[in-house]
Write an enzyme that holds these catalytic residues in place. Structure first.
Site, short mmCIF file in Angstrom:
data_model
loop_
_atom_site.label_atom_id
_atom_site.label_comp_id
_atom_site.label_asym_id
_atom_site.label_seq_id
_atom_site.Cartn_x
_atom_site.Cartn_y
_atom_site.Cartn_z
N ASP A 425 0.73 -1.15 -0.11
CA ASP A 425 0.04 0.07 -0.02
C ASP A 425 0.97 1.34 -0.19
O ASP A 425 2.28 1.04 0.32
CB ASP A 425 -1.00 -0.09 1.15
CG ASP A 425 -1.66 1.30 1.26
OD1 ASP A 425 -2.40 1.45 0.41
OD2 ASP A 425 -1.76 1.51 2.57
N LYS A 426 0.34 2.56 -0.33
CA LYS A 426 1.08 3.58 -0.27
C LYS A 426 1.13 4.46 1.00
O LYS A 426 1.92 4.57 1.93
CB LYS A 426 0.79 4.41 -1.41
CG LYS A 426 2.01 5.44 -1.58
CD LYS A 426 1.77 6.56 -2.62
CE LYS A 426 0.67 7.69 -2.15
NZ LYS A 426 0.96 8.63 -1.14
N PHE A 589 -12.81 21.11 -4.27
CA PHE A 589 -12.00 20.19 -5.01
C PHE A 589 -12.36 18.84 -5.30
O PHE A 589 -13.22 18.32 -4.54
CB PHE A 589 -10.93 20.03 -4.24
CG PHE A 589 -9.72 19.25 -4.67
CD1 PHE A 589 -8.78 19.83 -5.41
CD2 PHE A 589 -9.58 17.77 -4.44
CE1 PHE A 589 -7.68 19.20 -6.24
CE2 PHE A 589 -8.66 17.17 -5.37
CZ PHE A 589 -7.67 17.69 -5.97
N LYS A 611 -6.21 27.27 -6.75
CA LYS A 611 -4.90 26.43 -6.53
C LYS A 611 -5.26 25.24 -7.31
O LYS A 611 -6.28 24.45 -7.19
CB LYS A 611 -4.60 26.20 -5.23
CG LYS A 611 -5.53 25.49 -4.33
CD LYS A 611 -4.88 25.21 -2.84
CE LYS A 611 -5.75 24.44 -2.09
NZ LYS A 611 -5.69 24.22 -0.55
N THR A 726 -2.21 1.44 -4.86
CA THR A 726 -2.64 2.77 -4.03
C THR A 726 -3.87 3.13 -4.55
O THR A 726 -4.42 3.01 -5.75
CB THR A 726 -1.45 3.76 -4.11
OG1 THR A 726 -2.06 4.83 -3.64
CG2 THR A 726 -0.93 4.07 -5.76
N GLY A 727 -4.47 3.95 -3.64
CA GLY A 727 -5.72 4.55 -4.26
C GLY A 727 -5.70 5.85 -4.62
O GLY A 727 -6.55 6.68 -5.15
N ASP A 728 -4.24 6.14 -4.82
CA ASP A 728 -4.05 7.51 -4.91
C ASP A 728 -4.10 7.98 -6.52
O ASP A 728 -4.07 7.03 -7.36
CB ASP A 728 -2.64 8.01 -4.63
CG ASP A 728 -2.71 8.62 -3.13
OD1 ASP A 728 -3.54 9.69 -3.25
OD2 ASP A 728 -1.92 8.37 -2.19
N LYS A 839 -7.27 -4.49 -5.07
CA LYS A 839 -6.05 -4.52 -4.46
C LYS A 839 -5.98 -6.08 -4.06
O LYS A 839 -5.12 -6.90 -4.51
CB LYS A 839 -5.62 -3.87 -3.12
CG LYS A 839 -5.61 -2.30 -3.15
CD LYS A 839 -5.42 -1.79 -2.03
CE LYS A 839 -5.00 -0.28 -2.11
NZ LYS A 839 -4.44 0.32 -0.84
N ASP A 859 -1.60 -0.44 5.77
CA ASP A 859 -2.07 0.03 7.17
C ASP A 859 -3.51 0.10 7.42
O ASP A 859 -3.95 0.12 8.48
CB ASP A 859 -1.09 1.16 7.51
CG ASP A 859 -1.74 2.42 6.62
OD1 ASP A 859 -1.87 1.97 5.69
OD2 ASP A 859 -1.95 3.44 7.31
#
Lengths: 1190, 327
Positions: A425-426, A589, A611, A726-728, A839, A859
């Site tokens: 995982d990240k 966002f 931003k 990762t979910g990113d 995953k 984690d």
């Protein structure tokens, strides 16, 4: 302070989140099948409530209760084939068929079963204690009179009203009634459920939202009708009746057990589901029972041995049948002394076939010694002890969090030494999940001197390749010089401490910092006593910005519904002034917009502060806003290569008309309920988010955990593949890939994504069928292109990056093989935007298709599936969430400990267990075959060569301790060398120590040893006198002599095959032999009724006989010579990798850095990732040459 | 050859908490001997084994060679010619005299004590049925102990218990020997031929044979019912079952020296039936050494193992030199 906050209606800030239309259809089902639950709020004790018999809130994870322990665990034990077999033999040993007494076969079995049951018991007791801790937590429960009192969790019943305080876990699934906020919203952290770190907003039904006081619950009555308990976390259907008013309920009102109350002082809730009926418990699948490859292989060997057992038993039976039949021909008895004319069925020549059948059973009983009864229990004991050592390793103890490594399941230790692929995982695993503001670029000038973890690791690698002492020192210094501020690692005297006013563009810098302080959705929390401000932000990046602004002199200290208040430095007066900014709109966002804006009115001007990601921001700059574009782009690229997360900051002034126009459209869009609401909002925002003026860029370090790059480097050198799931977002994932050295410049990236224009086009049309088809086709095409690319180029490293959408197609049955083939070819694989389920699926794919051992490390709760699916799941216990740890096999505090866990403990455990099993088979085959050889000399009558107790104590007494010592303490190479030569790990991955060749070799060694022992003994002892007094050796002498030789040989074989002796080994090995003599003495001293054939045999017959001692010496040497020669030859001319390291250590070359590097660089191939490979790839492109010693 | 590696303690917090050995143990860092099979060490080991074993081999061989042994097979010779075709009938026929005389020539001087053995062949005393067919309790306590089912089929006879019961006792060897040198009778001492522990603790001092060999089928020897079992040493020796199908059992001792070229005349009664299963019967006269009887096997094995160790040492030396030279 809470009173102040209560006034804010945050639902106004969140333009699009709060309201989701409940699906009306579902509510029709209420009361019907599947929707039968009725909860009487505040009257859990009423007759109607109790008659429904809902489960209590006690959550039980134990396997046994005191009453069921004995039968259930016995049943578990005898489900094992081997144990069942021994049970059957124990039962059969009560019949006359048995070649030995029943007691002697029951004792070892009961020792073995007893030990295993004891272990089970202890483990279950631990679980029980854990349960008690959870069930004994306290929560405020309504007492019925308007007062709340602390109660323990397990006493909760359905219908109780509870009050949960800030940062507490919810004790059961609750229906939110009201909260400390006026509009009855609350924030919930669901990390334990889905691993997501951002807070979720929940809101109570209108009718109860006003019940803010304890006393208001005195007369509160409501009836909730809802669905039955189920496992779906994201659905809830129900309705509530309060004072004749019926309101629908949705997941928006449900607070799930194991999630946590955040940013909210307190909430009131009614218990809807309790204990095992809660969604989270319903959702938890029973942890899969995992067995290691070695154990599975061991089972095969046991079956093989069963085969051998049946074979030799039937050979014996056939011979026995023929000989027995031959004993009687009519009246003529051949072996008359056996009285074949008057034989019972077992020896009756007239019924020889039957006798042979019975004999077959006898023979099986006799040769059971081929199958090591104590193998399973010994392995279990050994593994538990190995775990103790893992848990106690001080090098895996994290002092800051006081967390040692913790092996939760003990039966996978040796798998740790065989990991082929790590799926990591990240967030929270590789990274700390804390963002640190580290660099920025304002008006074309780059600021920030902070050093990232990657830069540090690279510098270290290039500077001094071997020792890590300097780095530690540096760390220490860093710690000492100044207190670290979480989220802020920025160091640049040019703009710190108000120095920015003297920089070339002070106004732009002011705008930059102001933007950081205003453009966000964080909430400040000012501690009145100390004046310190802390922030509650939705994501750690946001927090990092606000903190950065604070540190740089723009303190955001208060937010009201419409204003943001700052204390800021005025560049003209150099004084701190307080300013309020009116916030008009927040444009949120999200992942498609990739930007966030705030519109505010300041000094009569309408300002839009924005931003966002560089991909969307640069194209939105206005003509006059591109002054610094080029240089900012350069900076941003630089930051990205260093693995930093970048955002572009820009602003724009709006005219009043523009704003009004936008505001109308935006409001209309926000209030719309139709499906294209999102599109409408997007259109509205597009109107204003254009023609921006660039201010600068920020770089935030997604802080890697300590030592991650080095650890990955070592693991890569050990030949372990590392996949990041990762979910990113893809960009973030690639950043981290660079940061961890999984990616490097010059590595070819194969990206598989569905963010292509064609697919996007199709998505706009919105038909599902064609999208799916086109997507799949596109994925397939991209995969095969990737494969072609790899096939066409040699000696190049590839990285595969795939996003979640494509992954969904790639994991379909017809594509997954292709996908895996591609992935296996790549040096590193990064899957981004992947869901927990994906995953797990990826893990399963790797595990099942490659047939190699996989390790998953994570984690969060979103990693649970992956952890359970993988051969070994490692949970990171450093952070708060316990879900991953609870479902992991081993918990460690930091990713970096993985290095030691795998390379040292994994390697040792693998080596120990595999050597131990081989040795076990060896010693039992040696013993069993002496029995068999002897049988051949008794016409296979089933007479054992040894006394009953010699037989049964062989495994549990005289040979067990050295094996335990081997399994627990043996080290081929010390920890230091394991880490120094990571390639050693490949011995486990390639399974060279437990290959069939090796196993068969050991078995063959056993057979040879048995034959040598047996024939030397019988030829030397018989038929002449074996003592000076002319006595000849009978069965009572022969047995112990043979046995002595077996015990000596087997124990000395152990001494010869290991190369690590501490005091413990000496005690166990030589102690085992001494134990045998002591036993012989003690047993022989008992009365002859008990000791039978062993009575005084040692003092009277054996000890005074010179030939007994001479035979022992001769046999031991003769039996060990073949193995010893083989081992010496191998060590000398074909050493295995651990042998080479032993050579290096022995020759004292370990201090010769150049030589060590040479040996180690063998592990680096062009496809290896990691820092070392990265720095090598920079200096000299490696050829695939190998260096050989000697 | 063994290098001692004492790794320094990691300077952790633990080090002052726990005593050093405990800490080392917990961290798997105990001082250890880690032998590496270096050529020097391997060659030395083999060489030493050779040096140790070859002399032992020669000493054992000498001891064994020093033993004088006379073995005489008499089972075929002691059958009258008329019975040669059916030896079983001969041995079963009670009316025929079983007397037989054998002349044994002493080839080398034999010093007292000279042990007399009978040797049987192809006789499975180690058969499970046979081994189990006895009762230790009865042997020790006699008729007082009466659960003797393990003795079947020789447990009872005509409803009365048999003492000693079981196949082993029933099949007692009953050939008897007497020796003379010329006209001079050689005394055979038949005391102390059984293990002391057997006589004292396994066979009762007050247990007398009862109802023994009274059945229709007579197995082997009969016992004098006046003598307690503990003094029936023939029986005690016989009841220590042999380990292998070919075995010797002690018959007695001649406590006089026999000179070279003496002729020992053995008068024997060839009672015991080995003919039905084709077993041989031999009489053995043997002296003994510190190592026991005559058997060169052990000495030869020692020499063989020693020699091959030497050989292996040489091969290793050669291989080592060769590979070294190549480098």
């Amino acid at each position: 302070m809470p009173g102040r906050r209560k006034k804010i209606r945050f639902s106004k800030i969140y333009t699009f989140k709060c309201k989701t239309a409940a699906a009306k259809d579902d509510h029709l089902h209420i009361g019907g099948p599947g929707f039968s639950r009725v909860v009487f709020c505040n009257e859990p004790a009423s007759f109607e409530a109790t008659s429904r018999n809902y489960a209590d809130n006690y959550v039980k994870t134990t396997k046994y209760s005191p009453a069921t322990f004995v039968p259930k665990s016995l049943f578990e034990q005898f489900r094992r084939v081997a144990n069942f077999f021994f049970l059957v033999t124990a039962i059969v040993s009560f019949t006359p068929i048995a070649p030995y007494s029943a007691a002697s076969s029951i004792l070892p079995l009961s020792i073995v079963i007893g030990a295993t049951m004891l272990k089970e018991g202890v483990e279950d007791y631990r679980r029980k204690k854990q349960d008690d801790e959870v069930n004994g937590r306290k929560v405020n429960m309504h007492q019925g009179d308007g007062s709340f009192k602390l109660c323990i969790w397990k006493e909760l019943r359905v219908g109780d009203v509870v009050k949960v305080q800030k940062d507490e876990f919810f004790p059961a699934d609750l229906l939110l009634l009201s909260s400390s906020y006026d509009d009855a919203i609350c924030y919930v952290e669901t990390m334990n459920l889905d691993g997501e770190t951002n807070l979720k907003l929940k809101q109570s039904p209108e009718v109860t939202s006003s019940l803010h006081e304890d006393s208001s619950y005195k007369n509160f009555k409501a009836t909730i009708k809802c669905e039955d308990p189920n496992a779906s976390l994201y659905t809830f259907v129900g309705s509530m009746e309060v004072e004749e008013e019926k309101v629908p309920l949705s997941p928006q009102q449900l607070l799930l057990r194991d999630s946590k109350l955040r940013n909210t002082e307190f909430v009131y809730g009614a218990v809807v589901f309790t204990g095992h009926e809660t969604k989270v418990i319903q959702n938890s699948t029973a942890p899969p029972s995992k067995r290691s490859n070695i154990e599975r292989k061991m089972d095969k060997i046991i079956y093989f041995l069963f085969g051998v057992l049946f074979l030799i038993a039937s050979v014996g039976s056939i011979v026995f049948g023929i000989v027995t039949k031959d004993d009687l021909h009519g009246d003529r008895m051949k072996r008359w002394y056996l009285r074949p004319d008057k034989a019972e069925i077992f020896f009756d020549p007239e019924r020889a076939p039957e006798a042979a059948m019975y004999h077959f059973l006898t023979a099986i009983l006799l040769y059971t010694y081929l199958i090591p009864i104590s193998l399973y229990v010994s392995i279990e004991v050994v593994k538990v002890l190995q775990c103790v050592f893992i848990n106690q390793d001080i090098d895996m103890y994290h002092e800051e969090t006081d967390k040692p490594a913790y092996a939760r399941t003990s039966n996978l230790n040796e798998e740790l030494g065989q990991i082929h692929t790590i799926l990591s995982d990240k967030t929270g695993t590789l990274t700390c999940n804390s963002m640190e503001f580290i660099k920025c670029s304002i008006a074309g000038t780059a600021y920030g001197r902070g050093v990232t973890e990657v830069e540090r690791a690279m510098a270290k690698r290039l500077g001094s390749p071997l020792d890590g002492i300097k780095d530690q020192k540096k760390d220490m210094e860093n710690k000492n010089t100044k207190p670290r501020i979480k989220g802020f690692n920025f160091e640049d005297e040019r703009i710190m401490n108000g120095n920015w006013v003297r920089e070339p563009h002070p106004l732009i810098i002011q705008g930059f910092l102001r933007l950081l302080a205003i453009c966000h959705t964080a909430i400040p929390d000012k501690d009145e006593d100390t004046g310190n401000v802390t922030y509650e932000a939705e994501s750690p990046d946001e927090a990092a910005f606000v903190i950065a602004a604070l540190q740089l002199g723009f303190e955001f200290y208060q937010r009201t519904q419409t204003t943001v208040s700052l204390i800021e430095l005025d560049p003209d007066t150099h004084e701190k002034v307080q300013r309020d900014y009116d916030i008009l709109n927040v444009l949120e966002f999200n992942s498609t917009r990739k930007r966030m804006s705030v519109i505010l009115k300041y000094e009569g001007k309408f300002l839009l502060l924005c931003k966002g990601a560089d991909s969307v921001m640069f194209e939105r700059l206005g003509k006059n806003g591109r002054e610094f574009e080029e240089i900012t782009r350069e900076h941003v690229d630089e930051y990205a290569d260093a693995g930093l997360r970048t955002l572009i900051l820009a602003y724009r002034e709006l005219t009043e008309e523009e704003y009004k126009d936008f505001n109308e459209k935006f409001k209309a869009a926000a209030n719309a309920v139709s499906e294209d609401r999102d599109t409408m909002i997007n259109e509205a925002t597009e109107l204003v988010e254009k023609d921006l003026v660039l201010i600068g860029a920020t770089a935030v370090e997604d802080k890697l955990q300590q030592g991650v790059p080095e650890c990955i480097d070592k693991l890569a050198q050990a030949g372990i593949k590392i996949w990041v799931l990762t979910g990113d977002k893809m960009e973030t994932a690639i950043n981290i890939g660079f940061a961890c050295s999984l990616l490097r410049q010059g590595m070819k990236q194969i990206t598989i994504t569905l963010e292509t224009p064609e697919i996007k086009q199709l998505e706009k049309v919105g038909e599902k069928g064609p999208i799916a088809q086109a997507s799949k086709k596109s994925v397939m095409q991209q995969i095969s292109e990737g494969k072609d690319l790899i096939a066409s180029s040699k000696n190049e490293a590839f990285a595969l990056i795939i996003d979640g959408k494509s992954l969904a197609y790639a994991l379909e049955d017809d594509l997954k093989k292709m996908f895996l083939d591609l992935a296996v070819e790549c040096s590193s694989v990064i899957c981004c935007r992947s869901s927990p389920k994906q995953k797990a699926l990826v893990t399963r794919l790797v595990k099942e298709e490659t047939k190699k051992t996989t390790l998953a490390i994570g984690d969060g709760a979103n990693d649970v599936g992956m952890l359970q699916e993988a051969d070994i799941g490692i949970g990171i216990s450093g952070v708060e969430g316990m879900q991953a740890v609870m479902s992991s096999d081993i918990a460690i505090a930091q990713f970096k400990y993985l290095e030691r866990l795998l390379l040292v403990h994994g390697h040792w455990c693998y080596r120990r267990i595999s050597s131990m099993i081989c040795y076990f088979f060896y010693k039992n085959i040696t013993f069993g075959f002496t029995l068999f050889c002897y049988e051949a000399y008794t016409t296979f009558s089933g007479q054992a060569a040894y006394n009953d107790w010699f037989l049964s104590l062989y495994n549990v007494f005289f040979t067990s301790l050295p094996v335990l010592a081997l399994g627990v303490f043996d080290q081929d190479v010390s920890a230091r060398f394991c880490l120094k030569f990571p390639l050693l790990y490949q011995e486990g991955v390639q399974n060279v120590l437990f290959s069939w060749r090796r196993i068969i070799g050991w078995m063959f060694n056993g057979v040879c040893t048995a034959i040598i022992i047996f024939f030397l003994c019988i030829r030397a002892l018989e038929p002449q006198a074996f003592k000076k007094d002319g006595k000849t050796a009978d069965m009572d002498v022969m047995g112990p002599t043979l046995y002595t030789c077996v015990v000596w040989v087997v124990n000395c074989q152990m001494a010869v095959s290991i190369s690590y002796f501490t005091l413990i080994q000496h005690i166990f090995i030589w102690g085992g032999i001494c134990l045998w003599y002591f036993f012989l003495l003690a047993y022989g001293a008992l009365s002859p009724t008990i000791s039978t054939t062993a009575y005084k045999v040692f003092i009277e017959a054996l000890a005074p006989s010179a030939s007994y001692w001479l035979i022992t010496l001769c046999v031991v040497i003769a039996a060990l010579t073949p193995y010893f020669s083989y081992k010496s030859l191998q060590m000398q001319f074909f050493p295995m990798y651990h042998g080479m390291i032993q050579w290096i250590r022995h020759d004292g070359q370990s201090e010769d850095t150049e030589y060590c590097n040479l040996v180690r660089q063998r592990s680096i191939r062009h496809t290896t990732v990691g820092i070392m490979a990265r720095s090598l790839a920079r200096t000299n492109p490696l050829t695939g040459s190998t260096h050989r010693r000697r | 050859m063994a290098s001692e590696e004492r790794s320094s303690l990691s300077a952790g917090v633990e080090s002052h908490r726990a005593p050093v050995p405990v800490h080392q143990f917990k961290q798997q860092n105990l001082p250890a001997c880690k032998p590496v099979l270096t050529p020097a060490w391997v060659i030395t080991t083999y060489f030493l084994i050779g040096v140790l074993f070859i002399p032992i081999g020669f000493i054992s061989l000498r001891a064994s060679m020093g033993v004088v042994e006379i073995v005489d097979r008499y089972d075929t010779e002691c059958v009258p010619n008329s019975y040669k075709s059916d030896k079983v009938a001969y041995v079963k026929d009670m009316s025929v005299s079983k007397n037989c005389t054998r002349y044994l020539k002493v080839k080398k001087r034999m010093k007292a004590p000279i042990y007399v053995y009978y040797e049987l062949d192809n006789y499975y005393q180690n058969h499970r049925r046979y081994v189990k067919s006895r009762n230790e309790q009865q042997l020790l306590h006699g008729l007082r102990y009466n659960s003797t089912s393990s003795c079947r089929p020789l447990e009872l006879n005509k409803g009365l218990p048999i003492v000693p019961c079981g196949l082993v006792a029933w099949s007692l060897f009953n050939d008897s020997y007497s020796f003379s040198r010329g006209a001079e009778k050689l005394n055979v001492n038949r005391k102390n031929i059984a293990w002391q522990s057997d006589r004292d603790h396994k066979f009762g001092k007050k247990v007398h044979p009862f109802n023994f060999q009274n059945g229709t089928l007579i197995g082997g020897g009969k016992l004098d019912s006046r003598i307690p079992l503990s003094d029936q040493e023939d029986l005690i020796v016989w009841m220590r079952t042999a380990a292998l199908p070919s075995f010797r059992k002690l018959y007695g001792r001649i406590e006089e020296d026999l000179d070279e070229d003496d002729v020992v005349i053995v008068n024997l009664l060839n009672n015991y039936n080995t003919y039905s299963f084709g077993g041989k019967k031999k009489i053995v006269l043997s002296t003994s050494s510190w190592l026991g009887g005559r058997n060169n096997f052990l000495g030869m094995t020692y020499i063989l193992v020693g020699a091959s160790s030497m050989f292996i040492a040489l091969v290793f030396l050669l291989l080592h030199k060769l590979s070294w030279a190549r480098q």
